[in-house]
Scaffold this motif. Structure first.
Motif, mmCIF file in Angstrom:
data_model
loop_
_atom_site.group_PDB
_atom_site.id
_atom_site.type_symbol
_atom_site.label_atom_id
_atom_site.label_comp_id
_atom_site.label_asym_id
_atom_site.label_seq_id
_atom_site.Cartn_x
_atom_site.Cartn_y
_atom_site.Cartn_z
ATOM 1 N N SER A 53 14.486 -21.719 71.614
ATOM 2 C CA SER A 53 15.073 -22.842 69.868
ATOM 3 C C SER A 53 15.633 -24.102 70.232
ATOM 4 O O SER A 53 16.053 -24.535 69.437
ATOM 5 C CB SER A 53 16.285 -21.787 69.260
ATOM 6 O OG SER A 53 16.935 -21.187 70.271
ATOM 7 N N GLU A 56 17.150 -28.143 69.101
ATOM 8 C CA GLU A 56 17.305 -28.207 68.193
ATOM 9 C C GLU A 56 16.562 -29.689 68.019
ATOM 10 O O GLU A 56 17.507 -30.777 68.247
ATOM 11 C CB GLU A 56 18.876 -28.029 68.064
ATOM 12 C CG GLU A 56 18.602 -27.699 65.613
ATOM 13 C CD GLU A 56 17.826 -26.277 65.499
ATOM 14 O OE1 GLU A 56 16.474 -26.427 65.405
ATOM 15 O OE2 GLU A 56 17.436 -25.330 66.559
ATOM 16 N N HIS A 59 16.519 -33.068 61.410
ATOM 17 C CA HIS A 59 15.823 -32.962 60.444
ATOM 18 C C HIS A 59 15.371 -34.303 60.364
ATOM 19 O O HIS A 59 13.762 -33.845 59.636
ATOM 20 C CB HIS A 59 16.931 -33.339 59.160
ATOM 21 C CG HIS A 59 16.197 -33.042 58.176
ATOM 22 N ND1 HIS A 59 15.365 -31.983 57.784
ATOM 23 C CD2 HIS A 59 16.180 -33.936 56.978
ATOM 24 C CE1 HIS A 59 14.994 -32.598 56.398
ATOM 25 N NE2 HIS A 59 15.260 -33.056 56.098
ATOM 26 N N GLU A 67 5.947 -31.094 62.279
ATOM 27 C CA GLU A 67 7.354 -30.134 62.485
ATOM 28 C C GLU A 67 7.098 -28.164 62.043
ATOM 29 O O GLU A 67 7.018 -27.750 62.133
ATOM 30 C CB GLU A 67 7.723 -30.562 61.117
ATOM 31 C CG GLU A 67 9.744 -29.545 60.629
ATOM 32 C CD GLU A 67 10.054 -30.160 59.681
ATOM 33 O OE1 GLU A 67 11.563 -29.673 59.726
ATOM 34 O OE2 GLU A 67 9.624 -31.506 59.046
ATOM 35 N N SER A 68 5.951 -28.791 60.758
ATOM 36 C CA SER A 68 5.566 -27.011 60.860
ATOM 37 C C SER A 68 5.009 -26.480 61.652
ATOM 38 O O SER A 68 5.491 -25.191 61.900
ATOM 39 C CB SER A 68 4.846 -27.598 59.320
ATOM 40 O OG SER A 68 4.198 -26.141 59.034
ATOM 41 N N HIS A 70 5.305 -26.927 64.543
ATOM 42 C CA HIS A 70 6.884 -26.935 65.818
ATOM 43 C C HIS A 70 7.363 -25.536 64.819
ATOM 44 O O HIS A 70 7.699 -24.536 66.070
ATOM 45 C CB HIS A 70 7.753 -28.018 65.975
ATOM 46 C CG HIS A 70 8.480 -27.506 66.566
ATOM 47 N ND1 HIS A 70 8.234 -27.340 67.745
ATOM 48 C CD2 HIS A 70 10.198 -27.709 66.594
ATOM 49 C CE1 HIS A 70 9.772 -27.154 68.480
ATOM 50 N NE2 HIS A 70 10.192 -27.332 67.876
ATOM 51 N N ASP A 71 7.457 -25.573 63.595
ATOM 52 C CA ASP A 71 8.551 -24.400 63.609
ATOM 53 C C ASP A 71 7.232 -22.796 63.556
ATOM 54 O O ASP A 71 8.093 -22.046 63.518
ATOM 55 C CB ASP A 71 8.509 -24.513 61.758
ATOM 56 C CG ASP A 71 10.383 -25.985 62.156
ATOM 57 O OD1 ASP A 71 11.195 -26.062 62.743
ATOM 58 O OD2 ASP A 71 10.411 -26.213 60.282
ATOM 59 N N ASP A 72 6.192 -23.056 63.072
ATOM 60 C CA ASP A 72 5.576 -21.984 63.328
ATOM 61 C C ASP A 72 5.123 -21.131 65.178
ATOM 62 O O ASP A 72 5.762 -19.779 64.796
ATOM 63 C CB ASP A 72 4.204 -22.485 63.673
ATOM 64 C CG ASP A 72 4.022 -21.960 61.546
ATOM 65 O OD1 ASP A 72 4.623 -21.801 60.401
ATOM 66 O OD2 ASP A 72 2.823 -22.535 61.395
ATOM 67 N N ARG A 74 7.995 -22.090 66.673
ATOM 68 C CA ARG A 74 9.368 -21.123 67.562
ATOM 69 C C ARG A 74 9.849 -20.036 66.532
ATOM 70 O O ARG A 74 10.345 -19.038 67.113
ATOM 71 C CB ARG A 74 10.594 -21.934 66.881
ATOM 72 C CG ARG A 74 10.995 -23.189 67.683
ATOM 73 C CD ARG A 74 12.333 -24.115 67.789
ATOM 74 N NE ARG A 74 12.310 -24.762 68.260
ATOM 75 C CZ ARG A 74 12.992 -25.845 68.420
ATOM 76 N NH1 ARG A 74 13.875 -25.991 67.586
ATOM 77 N NH2 ARG A 74 13.418 -26.225 69.905
ATOM 78 N N ARG A 75 8.925 -19.529 65.345
ATOM 79 C CA ARG A 75 8.633 -18.447 64.604
ATOM 80 C C ARG A 75 7.686 -17.339 65.335
ATOM 81 O O ARG A 75 8.779 -16.283 65.279
ATOM 82 C CB ARG A 75 8.005 -18.337 63.170
ATOM 83 C CG ARG A 75 9.412 -18.685 62.228
ATOM 84 C CD ARG A 75 8.596 -18.751 61.173
ATOM 85 N NE ARG A 75 7.478 -19.497 60.491
ATOM 86 C CZ ARG A 75 8.110 -21.117 60.128
ATOM 87 N NH1 ARG A 75 9.675 -21.505 59.863
ATOM 88 N NH2 ARG A 75 6.988 -21.189 59.540
#
Length: 127
Positions: A53, A56, A59, A67-68, A70-72, A74-75
Motif C-alpha cells: 500500500s 500511497e 488523488h 488508477e482502477s 492499480h487499485d485492483d 492492491r485489493r
C-alpha cells in the motif's frame, strides 16, 4: 522358566515402547521446527505488508483505467495477504493440536515403560 519368558517379553515390550517414544519425540521436534519456521515467515510477511500500500498515491496522480487497475492490484494483494494469514493461523493451530496429542502420547509411553520396568525389577527380585 516362566519367569525367564516373562522377563524376555518385558524387555521386548520396553524396547518397542522406547522405539515408539523416540519416533514420537522426533515428530515433536519436527513440528516445533515447522511452527518456528511458520512464525518466522508470518513475521516477515507482516513486515513486508506495507509495501502493498506504499507509497500511497495522491488523488490526482493517476486517473481512469490505470488508477482502477492499480487499485485492483492492491485489493488483490490485500486479499491474498489476508488469506495467507488465515491459512497460517490454521496451520499453527493444527501444529499445536498435533503437538499436544504427541506430548500426551510421550507421557503415556513413559508411564507404560516405567510400569513395565517396575514389573521387570519385581520379577528379577523374586527370582
Amino acid at each position: 522358566m516362566a519367569d525367564q519368558t516373562e522377563i524376555a517379553k518385558l524387555h521386548h515390550e520396553i524396547s518397542q515402547m522406547r522405539a515408539q517414544l523416540f519416533q514420537t519425540e522426533a515428530q515433536l521436534e519436527r513440528l516445533r521446527a515447522a511452527k518456528q519456521a511458520l512464525a518466522s515467515e508470518q513475521a516477515s510477511l507482516h513486515h513486508h505488508k506495507k509495501w502493498g500500500s506504499e507509497p500511497e498515491l495522491e488523488h490526482d496522480a493517476w486517473r481512469g483505467q490505470t488508477e482502477s487497475a492499480h487499485d485492483d492490484i492492491r485489493r488483490h494483494m490485500q486479499l491474498a495477504y489476508t488469506n495467507v494469514q488465515d491459512e497460517t493461523e490454521q496451520l499453527m493451530r493444527a501444529i499445536e493440536m498435533e503437538t499436544s496429542r504427541l506430548q500426551t502420547m510421550v507421557s503415556s509411553c513413559q508411564v507404560v515403560i516405567d510400569t513395565k520396568q517396575q514389573s521387570l525389577q519385581t520379577l528379577k527380585a523374586t527370582k
